[in-house]
Design a protein around this motif. Structure first.
Motif, PDB file in Angstrom:
ATOM      1  N   GLU A 190     -23.378 -11.969  27.012  1.00  0.00           N
ATOM      2  CA  GLU A 190     -23.643 -11.648  25.616  1.00  0.00           C
ATOM      3  C   GLU A 190     -22.358 -11.388  24.837  1.00  0.00           C
ATOM      4  O   GLU A 190     -22.294 -11.612  23.620  1.00  0.00           O
ATOM      5  CB  GLU A 190     -24.562 -10.427  25.532  1.00  0.00           C
ATOM      6  CG  GLU A 190     -24.974 -10.016  24.130  1.00  0.00           C
ATOM      7  CD  GLU A 190     -25.887 -11.011  23.446  1.00  0.00           C
ATOM      8  OE1 GLU A 190     -25.836 -11.110  22.204  1.00  0.00           O
ATOM      9  OE2 GLU A 190     -26.643 -11.705  24.165  1.00  0.00           O
ATOM     10  N   SER A 191     -21.315 -10.939  25.524  1.00  0.00           N
ATOM     11  CA  SER A 191     -20.062 -10.591  24.848  1.00  0.00           C
ATOM     12  C   SER A 191     -19.116 -11.777  24.672  1.00  0.00           C
ATOM     13  O   SER A 191     -18.107 -11.670  23.982  1.00  0.00           O
ATOM     14  CB  SER A 191     -19.335  -9.492  25.636  1.00  0.00           C
ATOM     15  OG  SER A 191     -18.796 -10.012  26.847  1.00  0.00           O
ATOM     16  N   ASP A 247     -19.966  -9.719  30.518  1.00  0.00           N
ATOM     17  CA  ASP A 247     -21.351  -9.852  30.101  1.00  0.00           C
ATOM     18  C   ASP A 247     -21.431 -11.110  29.240  1.00  0.00           C
ATOM     19  O   ASP A 247     -20.651 -11.269  28.292  1.00  0.00           O
ATOM     20  CB  ASP A 247     -21.745  -8.612  29.288  1.00  0.00           C
ATOM     21  CG  ASP A 247     -23.204  -8.599  28.884  1.00  0.00           C
ATOM     22  OD1 ASP A 247     -23.815  -9.680  28.803  1.00  0.00           O
ATOM     23  OD2 ASP A 247     -23.728  -7.496  28.633  1.00  0.00           O
ATOM     24  N   SER A 299     -33.604 -10.464  28.050  1.00  0.00           N
ATOM     25  CA  SER A 299     -32.349 -10.495  27.301  1.00  0.00           C
ATOM     26  C   SER A 299     -31.354 -11.517  27.838  1.00  0.00           C
ATOM     27  O   SER A 299     -30.640 -12.166  27.060  1.00  0.00           O
ATOM     28  CB  SER A 299     -31.710  -9.107  27.278  1.00  0.00           C
ATOM     29  OG  SER A 299     -31.395  -8.685  28.588  1.00  0.00           O
ATOM     30  N   LEU A 300     -31.292 -11.692  29.153  1.00  0.00           N
ATOM     31  CA  LEU A 300     -30.301 -12.609  29.718  1.00  0.00           C
ATOM     32  C   LEU A 300     -30.648 -14.062  29.420  1.00  0.00           C
ATOM     33  O   LEU A 300     -29.765 -14.890  29.177  1.00  0.00           O
ATOM     34  CB  LEU A 300     -30.174 -12.381  31.224  1.00  0.00           C
ATOM     35  CG  LEU A 300     -29.699 -10.980  31.623  1.00  0.00           C
ATOM     36  CD1 LEU A 300     -29.630 -10.845  33.135  1.00  0.00           C
ATOM     37  CD2 LEU A 300     -28.351 -10.646  31.004  1.00  0.00           C
ATOM     38  N   LYS A 359     -28.704 -18.480  23.322  1.00  0.00           N
ATOM     39  CA  LYS A 359     -27.779 -18.251  22.209  1.00  0.00           C
ATOM     40  C   LYS A 359     -26.450 -18.961  22.450  1.00  0.00           C
ATOM     41  O   LYS A 359     -25.853 -19.535  21.522  1.00  0.00           O
ATOM     42  CB  LYS A 359     -27.544 -16.750  22.034  1.00  0.00           C
ATOM     43  CG  LYS A 359     -26.715 -16.386  20.813  1.00  0.00           C
ATOM     44  CD  LYS A 359     -26.437 -14.893  20.748  1.00  0.00           C
ATOM     45  CE  LYS A 359     -27.702 -14.078  20.582  1.00  0.00           C
ATOM     46  NZ  LYS A 359     -27.404 -12.626  20.414  1.00  0.00           N
ATOM     47  N   ARG A 402     -32.275 -15.032  26.782  1.00  0.00           N
ATOM     48  CA  ARG A 402     -31.951 -15.194  25.362  1.00  0.00           C
ATOM     49  C   ARG A 402     -30.440 -15.364  25.163  1.00  0.00           C
ATOM     50  O   ARG A 402     -30.003 -16.120  24.289  1.00  0.00           O
ATOM     51  CB  ARG A 402     -32.457 -13.996  24.565  1.00  0.00           C
ATOM     52  CG  ARG A 402     -33.977 -13.988  24.386  1.00  0.00           C
ATOM     53  CD  ARG A 402     -34.400 -13.026  23.286  1.00  0.00           C
ATOM     54  NE  ARG A 402     -35.832 -13.164  23.021  1.00  0.00           N
ATOM     55  CZ  ARG A 402     -36.764 -12.359  23.531  1.00  0.00           C
ATOM     56  NH1 ARG A 402     -36.414 -11.355  24.319  1.00  0.00           N
ATOM     57  NH2 ARG A 402     -38.038 -12.552  23.248  1.00  0.00           N
ATOM     58  N   SER A 403     -29.647 -14.659  25.955  1.00  0.00           N
ATOM     59  CA  SER A 403     -28.190 -14.811  25.863  1.00  0.00           C
ATOM     60  C   SER A 403     -27.772 -16.232  26.216  1.00  0.00           C
ATOM     61  O   SER A 403     -26.865 -16.811  25.591  1.00  0.00           O
ATOM     62  CB  SER A 403     -27.501 -13.820  26.810  1.00  0.00           C
ATOM     63  OG  SER A 403     -27.735 -12.486  26.413  1.00  0.00           O
TER      64      SER A 403
END
Length: 353
Positions: free
Chosen positions: A59-60, A57, A103-104, A110, A106-107
């Motif tokens: 995000e991880s 993922d 969310s993706l 980031k 935004r990931s």
């Protein structure tokens, strides 16, 4: 003239490797592709030498993990197609309400803030700039020159009517996509698949397991026999028309159950493009929907591109998803050509350190 440093790339949301493959073909070294879908691993690694697949993922991922993939003596490129759930098959079974649906993206933003790569590219749905999330995304690019545009893919040699947002960013200076490469003549269905051997609905070619067409019911076989290239279900005998299309609410859906035309680009490939009833995905002549191989060719994957290991059963739903969700390989090439032209220009102007 000082030699320009080569470019090393990490491809986020890499899927089956369409963007990666295009970048590699035009001289950009892709170090790794990241995707949460394990079905992508074989296609990604089997066809993209030197690029490793990370089943993670986004995000991880940590800044240390990504930074280790970027050599010190090369320009860093962070690439990807962050799936936006409101428009994507990623939405199935997931929360697409409120902030969760973005969310993706935004990931991805980031990760840009964390890593601060020299170059960034993103391909996405053309509707994205109409949403507030896109302005939020752009805030991650303080210190970058950026370019964005809605690209008509057929003007760049991709044989389908596909509109996509392309975004480019550079810390080195102004950057943009190269002008259309096929402005005067777009590639057609005939250019792309006419040479392939004939197959029937529900069968595969003996020498290419991916050249396989989905089976069809007797009703749909009769429907496709009455379908003309470029026509619709309105051409059929009355008894063949589905009830939903008889109602006023269904009369506008004229592009489903249609055949392609030899002399035009194909329609946009989707994850369900192997189904006759899912769009204008009927073969121009043969009484069947397009095969998975034909869909891959419309996405500009080379004919040699492998999506499943030798001897493994080809699953329409899985391979259709890999093909339909892919960034067309040719678009990856165009992005690579744009980045290389940008670096040549900045070197000439003395803006590359």
């Amino acid at each position: 003239m000082k030699q320009i440093l080569p470019v090393a790339c990490v491809d986020l949301f890499c899927g089956a490797g369409g963007l990666t493959h295009g970048l590699l073909r035009k001289g950009i070294e892709v170090k790794a592709g990241v995707d949460v879908d394990p079905a992508c691993r074989f296609a990604y690694e089997a066809n993209n030498k030197g690029a490793k697949f990370l089943e993670r993922d986004v995000e991880s991922l940590t800044i240390e993990e990504i930074s280790r993939l970027f050599p010190k003596n090369k320009y860093s490129l962070l690439a990807g197609c962050a799936p936006c759930q409101p428009f994507s098959t990623y939405a199935k079974g997931k929360d697409t309400s409120g902030d969760a649906k973005w969310s993706l993206l935004r990931s991805f933003a980031k990760m840009v803030r964390k890593v601060q790569p020299d170059l960034v590219t993103m391909e996405n749905v053309p509707q994205l700039p109409k949403h507030a999330i896109f302005n939020e995304f752009l805030k991650a690019f303080d210190g970058y020159d950026t370019w964005q545009g809605i690209v008509e893919c057929e003007a760049y040699g991709i044989p389908q009517k596909r509109r996509r947002l392309v975004f480019l960013a550079s810390r080195l200076g102004p950057i943009s996509l190269i002008p259309p490469t096929h402005k005067n003549r777009h590639p057609t269905v005939a250019d792309t698949i006419r040479y392939l051997p004939d197959i029937n609905a529900g069968t595969a070619h003996w020498n290419d397991p991916l050249h396989v067409a989905a089976g069809m019911s007797d009703l749909n076989l009769e429907r496709i026999r009455q379908s003309q290239p470029g026509g619709s279900w309105e051409d059929w005998d009355e008894e063949l028309v589905a009830d939903c299309h008889r109602r006023d609410s269904g009369k506008s859906f004229s592009s489903v159950y249609g055949r392609m035309r030899w002399d035009e680009p194909a329609p946009t490939m989707t994850t369900l493009c192997y189904g006759f009833g899912n769009g204008r995905f009927g073969h121009p002549e043969q009484d069947r929907a397009i095969s998975l191989r034909e869909a891959a060719l419309f996405q500009t994957f080379p004919r040699s591109y492998r999506f499943v290991p030798k001897g493994e059963t080809v699953k329409f739903k899985t391979v259709g998803r890999l093909i339909g969700n892919a960034v067309p390989v040719r678009l990856g090439e165009v992005i690579a050509m744009s980045i290389k032209k940008h670096l040549e220009q900045t070197e000439t102007q003395g803006r590359v350190n």
